[in-house]
Design an enzyme around this catalytic site. Structure first.
Site, short mmCIF file in Angstrom:
data_model
loop_
_atom_site.label_atom_id
_atom_site.label_comp_id
_atom_site.label_asym_id
_atom_site.label_seq_id
_atom_site.Cartn_x
_atom_site.Cartn_y
_atom_site.Cartn_z
CG HIS A 122 -0.06 0.27 2.55
ND1 HIS A 122 0.56 -0.92 3.22
CD2 HIS A 122 0.22 1.24 3.25
CE1 HIS A 122 0.98 -0.31 4.14
NE2 HIS A 122 1.09 1.07 4.46
CG HIS A 170 7.91 5.04 1.24
ND1 HIS A 170 7.64 6.11 1.87
CD2 HIS A 170 8.24 4.02 1.90
CE1 HIS A 170 7.59 5.92 3.19
NE2 HIS A 170 7.86 4.50 3.01
#
Length: 185
Positions: free
Chosen positions: A40, A125
């Site tokens: 995620h 990220h």
């Protein structure tokens, strides 16, 4: 409950990230790699929250989702956060003004509602692994493996909870708000 606001990925994106992680494992002596179901992108990490706060956070997500249209993210480069004696390996995301706006909107609403969150510099990220030790002392991450820089569709914002399942932490969706679709006249 330990929670965070994230962008969840569809299975084909998770499959691709799992393949990248699998390729990287060949260049490591040790590490704890992210399992497929846990890929995620965290937009705001909140931490511990009670039921009342969680209900307020759902309202905040709904409000933010009304201001953002569906958009796409692009993968950028591999990188490492060095923490003490360990490495956190991640896949970067190209700079994206819509993602930045979403983060700013959520941060503003969380602050207005006095809900604490990790408020450091937002570095989008996807964590691929923790406690990573590479085979070589100095490794060229940009040439470590070949990967495609494709687009990731973002259609919703998800409230996730870190839940322990069989001794391992899993990110479990608690709530999701669809991003608004622009109206055509």
């Amino acid at each position: 409950m330990r929670i965070y606001i994230a962008i969840a990925f569809e299975d084909k994106i998770k499959d691709y990230l799992e393949q990248i992680t699998s390729d990287i494992k060949n260049h490591c002596t040790e590490g704890s790699f992210t399992r497929k179901n846990n890929f995620h992108l965290t937009v705001c990490f909140i931490g511990e929250a009670d039921d009342i706060q969680i209900e307020k956070i759902k309202e905040i997500i709904d409000k933010a989702a009304l201001t953002i249209h569906p958009f796409e993210l692009s993968l950028s480069n591999l990188g490492v956060f060095k923490r003490k004696n360990t490495n956190i390996l991640w896949m970067g995301i190209e700079e994206n003004p819509v993602l930045s706006r979403l983060h700013k909107e959520l941060s503003t609403l969380l602050s207005k509602n006095k809900i604490g969150f990790y408020d450091k510099l937002f570095t989008p990220h996807i964590t691929l692994g923790r406690r990573i030790v590479f085979n070589e002392e100095s490794i060229d991450l940009d040439n470590l493996i070949q990967y495609e820089r494709f687009n990731i569709p973002v259609k919703a914002v998800t409230l996730m909870a870190s839940t322990e399942v069989n001794g391992k932490l899993d990110g479990v969706p608690v709530y999701e708000a669809e991003l608004t679709v622009p109206k055509h006249n």
